[in-house]
Design an enzyme around this catalytic site. Structure first.
Site, short mmCIF file in Angstrom:
data_model
loop_
_atom_site.label_atom_id
_atom_site.label_comp_id
_atom_site.label_asym_id
_atom_site.label_seq_id
_atom_site.Cartn_x
_atom_site.Cartn_y
_atom_site.Cartn_z
N HIS A 7 49.47 28.13 13.22
CA HIS A 7 50.90 28.45 13.18
C HIS A 7 51.63 27.23 13.73
O HIS A 7 51.25 26.71 14.77
CB HIS A 7 51.22 29.67 14.05
CG HIS A 7 50.61 30.94 13.55
ND1 HIS A 7 50.08 31.89 14.39
CD2 HIS A 7 50.45 31.43 12.30
CE1 HIS A 7 49.62 32.91 13.69
NE2 HIS A 7 49.83 32.65 12.41
N TRP B 25 48.29 26.92 19.28
CA TRP B 25 46.98 27.31 19.81
C TRP B 25 46.39 28.47 18.98
O TRP B 25 45.62 29.27 19.49
CB TRP B 25 47.07 27.73 21.28
CG TRP B 25 47.49 26.69 22.26
CD1 TRP B 25 48.64 25.97 22.27
CD2 TRP B 25 46.76 26.23 23.40
NE1 TRP B 25 48.69 25.11 23.33
CE2 TRP B 25 47.54 25.26 24.06
CE3 TRP B 25 45.52 26.57 23.94
CZ2 TRP B 25 47.13 24.61 25.22
CZ3 TRP B 25 45.11 25.93 25.11
CH2 TRP B 25 45.91 24.96 25.72
N HIS B 26 46.74 28.55 17.72
CA HIS B 26 46.34 29.68 16.88
C HIS B 26 45.50 29.24 15.69
O HIS B 26 45.53 29.87 14.64
CB HIS B 26 47.58 30.43 16.36
CG HIS B 26 48.37 31.12 17.41
ND1 HIS B 26 49.60 31.72 17.14
CD2 HIS B 26 48.14 31.32 18.73
CE1 HIS B 26 50.08 32.24 18.25
NE2 HIS B 26 49.21 32.01 19.23
N CYS B 27 44.74 28.15 15.80
CA CYS B 27 44.05 27.63 14.62
C CYS B 27 42.90 28.54 14.21
O CYS B 27 42.28 29.23 15.03
CB CYS B 27 43.59 26.21 14.85
SG CYS B 27 42.50 25.94 16.25
#
Length: 663
Positions: A308, A566-568
């Protein structure tokens, strides 16, 4: 406790998902020996973990609880390198994340098109891990006796109601439960992964690992240990080779642990594909170039990288407003007061993340008409027939989220935005067989033109929200797009009167302005017929009208500020080996999370997601962990009530001034 050389199950990676898997499996059968290996340090009773309000410390570039990966320079980011962090501590992201409780839309899991992974099938697992600690009108979609706690925390900043009122004036309605798996447009008071009984972060390591190890002798834990590779013999994963988390001189120190029944790789979206690649699983030509002998040809390993894309925009707030700025910028009195209150009562500013309210939003037909053709086509193909998918998220943070040494003194709030379903894709690959070597990495941020319009649109929406909030006091111009000086959209600094309040009576240069680029908000109001002042709230009655040049300024701002959330996810996509629409370059896993072409090897973390999810991804990581635990247990022959795998309750009893142990 001595660590044996052989186990039934080895879980590689003690992150958000890995802790769920190891903890559950250790409770299915006391004779099942489970090893959990984590690269980072143990988080047991670490105040940097359990104190919610100090989480920004873990985001600093000198943090010991995260590893920061640098990408190739990107023209889509104005030549910048993206920095993508991954947690480096037991509990993974659950130990250091923003603690924002959001959930994916029902169509997100359905769109994965994987047997056993529909939302209806996953919902019991979502309910299994959570204890929903607030009044609830949707009891059919929430859980109430799981190990992970969900609450509002034990403190609420006043920006919460201020933000929600402002959203109402924009046609963004207040929603009681925005995380019901179907609502995609609305505002709500933000729930958090915080145990309200103690004002303490709720993480997977304390909930699943420490609680189990207090009661069971069949769960073994190794921290500060890096997984190098999985050893494959005759098509089956049989062992795991490890090295110290950091190299020790020039020596090659390694250990090998055998797995009798199952190995699960759960090292995260960046590290899991690198473990597979070092093990000989991936694109053969690239493996050979890195010095690795190919064993299984799976070109999809490391592809389909998604995230994101977020950006933070600060706004000044009035000096009589409350924020966490003094605390995070080192004010000793503010810090002592907050710590004293938390240790005495488990409440106060340290019992929240300061992110009190937010929105999920979709554009109106009128707004869509202003989008470029590329995005309009993307909307029609991806969003139009899926009304449960939000396009953007933004929320208010009760302070400046960033480096306060780079900001003028004062009080702030920050609008935190992220794009829920980017079209952009990236990739990563090992650069050598050295487990300590950084990968060759292109996360693909903003490399699809369809991602720009929604990012600009959300900037405008949140700016209007900020301008309508009672606490609003201006815009720090250096942290906003650089519009032309005569643009009606230009950023407006705080008023001269508010500047005096910030500066104090002894400040000699407050309100000394050079040039006209930065205009105090009070001066602008004299010429702005759209501004109305009442005793209750500052209301701008009309939205700002932006020119093409203004839009270009915002686009350039996005290129310079867009970053990871931090949403990979996605680098070991669950899809057919030959690929599909979600993973056109090839899938890595079958629906039971088995690596194609290898027996006894599963991957279970956010890297398995073939397509994005419209939420902060911790809830998805937990769901994957619960599903993986069931799949492994079933493969081992367990069934029925054995699959409950209930973990012991992690007991918290007292508040201790030491900051070390609270049981």
């Amino acid at each position: 406790m001595a660590i044996p050389e052989e186990f039934d199950v080895i879980v590689c990676g003690g992150g958000s998902t890995g802790c769920v898997i190891a903890g559950r499996l250790a409770n299915v059968d006391e004779n099942l020996k489970v090893l959990l290996i984590e690269n980072g340090e143990n988080n047991l009773n670490n105040p940097w973990v359990y104190l919610p309000g100090i989480y920004p410390r873990n985001m600093r570039l000198d943090s010991k609880t995260a590893t920061f990966y640098n990408s190739r320079p990107s023209k889509h980011l104005n030549g910048r390198r993206a920095i993508v962090p991954q947690a480096n501590i037991l509990g993974g992201g659950s130990s250091i994340n923003f603690m924002m409780y959001t959930r994916a839309s029902a169509s997100d899991y359905d769109d994965w098109e994987s047997e056993g992974w529909t939302t209806d099938e996953l919902l019991p697992l979502m309910k299994k891990f959570e204890t929903y600690q607030r009044p609830c009108n949707n009891r059919d979609v929430h859980g109430f006796d799981g190990p992970i706690k969900v609450s509002f925390g034990n403190y609420t900043y006043p920006q919460c109601q201020d933000f929600l009122r402002a959203c109402e004036t924009q046609g963004i309605p207040y929603v009681d439960d925005l995380e019901d798996l179907k609502t995609s447009h609305g505002a709500e008071q933000w729930l958090k992964w915080i145990n309200r009984d103690f004002g303490r972060r709720s993480d997977t390591a304390h909930a699943f690992i420490h609680s189990t190890m207090r009661n069971k002798e069949n769960l073994f834990l190794m921290t500060n240990t890096k997984v190098d590779k999985v050893i494959i013999e005759d098509g089956r994963a049989v062992a795991v080779r490890t090295v110290p988390s950091k190299p020790i001189g020039d020596s090659k120190v390694s250990r090998t642990f055998k797995a009798r029944k199952q190995i699960v790789v759960s090292c995260g979206t960046v590290s899991s594909p690198m473990v597979l690649q070092r093990s000989g699983i991936g694109e053969p030509s690239k493996l050979r170039a890195a010095g690795v002998k190919p064993i299984v040809e799976l070109p999809g390993v490391g592809r389909n990288f998604q995230d994101h894309f977020c950006y933070f925009v600060p706004y000044r707030i009035k000096q009589d407003s409350e924020s966490f700025d003094a605390f995070v910028s080192g004010d000793k009195e503010a810090q002592k007061s907050a710590f004293d209150q938390w240790y005495a009562t488990g409440a106060g500013p340290l019992a929240t993340n300061g992110i009190e309210a937010g929105v999920k939003i979709r554009p109106t037909e009128a707004e869509l008409a202003t989008a470029d053709k590329a995005f309009q086509q993307g909307w029609e193909s991806y969003f139009e027939n899926k009304p449960d998918k939000p396009l953007m998220h933004y929320s208010v943070i009760s302070g400046f989220f960033g480096d306060h040494t780079r900001l003028p003194p004062g009080k702030y709030m920050t609008m935190f935005h992220f794009l829920e379903y980017p079209f952009s894709r990236g990739w990563l690959h090992i650069s050598s067989d050295d487990p300590y070597a950084a990968p060759d990495f292109d996360p693909g941020f903003m490399n699809d033109d369809r991602d720009m319009w929604p990012m600009v649109w959300a900037f405008k929406k949140s700016r209007e929200t900020a301008r309508r909030m009672e606490c609003f006091a201006g815009e720090p111009t250096a942290f906003h797009p650089h519009y032309k000086v005569d643009s009606p959209a230009r950023a407006l600094e705080q008023s001269a009167e508010d500047t005096k309040k910030v500066a104090g009576p002894l400040h000699l240069t407050a309100n000394l302005y050079h040039g006209s680029w930065s205009t105090p908000i009070g001066e602008a109001d004299k010429h702005d017929p759209n501004h109305v002042t009442s005793s209750h709230i500052n209301v701008y009655s009309k939205d700002i009208q932006y020119t093409k040049e203004d839009d270009e300024a915002i686009e350039n701002y996005i290129k310079e500020h867009a970053e990871t959330t931090w949403h990979c996810l996605g680098t070991n996509s669950m899809a057919p080996r030959e690929g599909n629409k979600n993973a056109p370059e090839g899938g890595v896993l079958d629906p039971r999370l088995n690596v194609h072409g290898v027996k006894g090897l599963k991957v279970a973390d956010l890297s398995v997601c073939p397509d994005n999810v419209g939420c902060n991804t911790f809830s998805t990581a937990l769901t994957i962990g619960e599903k993986a635990a069931v799949l492994v247990a079933e493969d081992l022959g367990y069934s029925g009530s054995e699959l409950d795998m209930e973990v012991p309750q992690h007991k918290l009893k007292t508040y201790e001034q030491t900051g070390a142990a609270r049981y």
